[in-house]
Design a protein around this motif. Structure first.
Motif, PDB file in Angstrom:
ATOM      1  N   ALA A  36       0.874  -1.176   0.000  1.00  0.00           N
ATOM      2  CA  ALA A  36       0.000   0.000   0.000  1.00  0.00           C
ATOM      3  C   ALA A  36       0.907   1.221   0.000  1.00  0.00           C
ATOM      4  N   LEU A  89      -0.245  -1.658  -4.789  1.00  0.00           N
ATOM      5  CA  LEU A  89       0.801  -2.008  -5.746  1.00  0.00           C
ATOM      6  C   LEU A  89       1.073  -3.516  -5.756  1.00  0.00           C
ATOM      7  N   GLU A 114       3.803  -1.940  -9.665  1.00  0.00           N
ATOM      8  CA  GLU A 114       2.742  -1.536 -10.586  1.00  0.00           C
ATOM      9  C   GLU A 114       1.428  -1.357  -9.831  1.00  0.00           C
ATOM     10  N   PRO A 115       0.804  -0.184  -9.991  1.00  0.00           N
ATOM     11  CA  PRO A 115      -0.459   0.049  -9.285  1.00  0.00           C
ATOM     12  C   PRO A 115      -1.576  -0.842  -9.827  1.00  0.00           C
TER      13      PRO A 115
END
Lengths: 94, 294
Positions: free
Chosen positions: A44, A55, A60-61
């Motif tokens: 987070a 993430l 990568e979100p």
């Protein structure tokens, strides 16, 4: 003392330097979390008092439900982040 | 009048549980511990605006009680065995007041403090942005008939006037006696508060009167904050130049990645905004501050 995990910034290869910088500055906070409903989410990224990005392990979100239920495991500190700058403490910057 | 006696209560308050603010509080607690101050006399008021328990990965010294900021009045009202109160405020602020749930406005805080008739002395140190909204309030209460000053008398210090206060990466890891503290010693610290608490741990007699008072701490924290700010402004200018050279948008197939990039860019602009103003410190009821010692 907080429970802290130290990682190298290269592990978060998907995050741009624009994002890594406020993280290194301490303006953003990173936590290792556990999300039973979305196991691919590992971290987070907290960008303000009220805003979080979820993430994957490479940074990568992930687009998730806003009210995602998760458990905070550890605070994550990025290595080689010794920068000097300042961060405003204003609520309007959220 | 010592603010570190058994009859003193110290309160740390933050409307946000972001790491840097918890670190501010943790450092403050360690400074008191170093001075031998009883931690039974310390209370924490920390909100969790996201709702998740980020505090659980953060261990303060055992035995410390943590409440919501909304419970401040109720909790202080119960503690009638104290005659002195110190409140240290970190976290965010805005033109509305202290950013908490709900927002703490100047009048409301003053009303709470003045209702605590068992207190004699109150010191409030405001580290949040726009702390100046709390300046020029009437810090004293008067008997309506005799016009005598009533308890408690209040002194307020502000880390910023009607503008931003800033947090800067600090490290006490190699500085004695702080290197013996059981807390994170390298964090993005609220600059003024860190230096104020540093002064509580190792008091300085700035005016040479042989006493270490709140007025001395106000001055030493301001001097040290300004010295560091002048150093980091050069870095800020460098980031401004880099920001202007960067693309305004990032090309990506991930909507979330674009959102995060845009958030980071907005936050970078907000950081640079902070260098355009001076962080002026202020003190309300300075004569009274001269009587309060550490």
């Amino acid at each position: 003392m907080p429970a802290t995990l130290l990682i190298d910034r290269q592990q978060l290869s998907k995050l741009s330097k624009e994002v890594l910088r406020p993280l290194g500055l301490g303006q953003y906070s990173l936590y290792k979390i556990e999300v039973p409903s979305v196991p691919e989410v590992v971290y987070a990224l907290r960008t303000s008092a009220t805003k979080i990005f979820f993430l994957k392990v490479d940074g990568e979100p992930v687009s998730v439900n806003e009210h995602l239920d998760f458990r905070v495991l550890e605070r994550v500190v990025i290595d080689n982040s010794a920068e000097q700058f300042f961060v405003p403490n204003s609520a309007v910057s959220r | 009048m010592s603010l570190l006696g058994d009859d003193s209560l110290w309160v740390f308050l933050s409307g946000s549980d972001e790491s840097r603010f918890l670190d501010d509080i943790s450092f403050g607690i360690e400074c008191l511990f170093y001075r031998g101050f009883p931690l039974d006399n310390v209370a924490l008021f920390i909100d969790q605006p996201i709702g998740a328990n980020f505090r659980q990965v953060y261990t303060f010294r055992p035995g410390l009680n943590i409440y919501r900021t909304a419970d401040l009045h109720e909790e202080l009202f119960k503690r009638t065995n104290y005659t002195k109160l110190v409140i240290i405020v970190t976290g965010h602020g805005s033109s509305l007041g202290i950013d908490a749930s709900p927002v703490i406005k100047p009048y409301h805080l003053l009303h709470v403090l003045k209702s605590l008739g068992h207190l004699q002395q109150v010191l409030v140190v405001l580290g949040q942005c726009f702390a100046g909204t709390f300046n020029f309030v009437e810090a004293r209460s008067f008997d309506p008939v005799t016009k005598a000053v009533l308890n408690p008398e209040i002194c307020i210090l502000g880390a910023a006037d009607l503008t931003t206060s800033v947090s800067v990466p600090l490290s006490y890891a190699s500085i004695f006696p702080f290197n013996r503290f059981s807390c994170t010693l390298k964090w993005t610290a609220n600059l003024y508060l860190a230096h104020f608490m540093e002064g509580v741990a190792t008091p300085k007699d700035i005016d040479g009167d042989g006493r270490c008072t709140v007025l001395d701490m106000y001055k030493s924290a301001g001097i040290e904050t300004n010295q560091l700010l002048s150093q980091v402004r050069a870095t800020a200018m460098q980031e401004l130049v880099e920001l202007l050279q960067q693309p305004m948008v990032v090309a990506s197939s991930s909507t979330e990645l674009v959102k995060l990039f845009q958030q980071a860019r907005e936050d970078a602009i907000a950081r640079i905004d902070a260098i355009l103003v001076n962080q002026n410190f202020w003190i309300l009821n300075a004569n009274y501050a001269r009587t309060l010692e550490f």
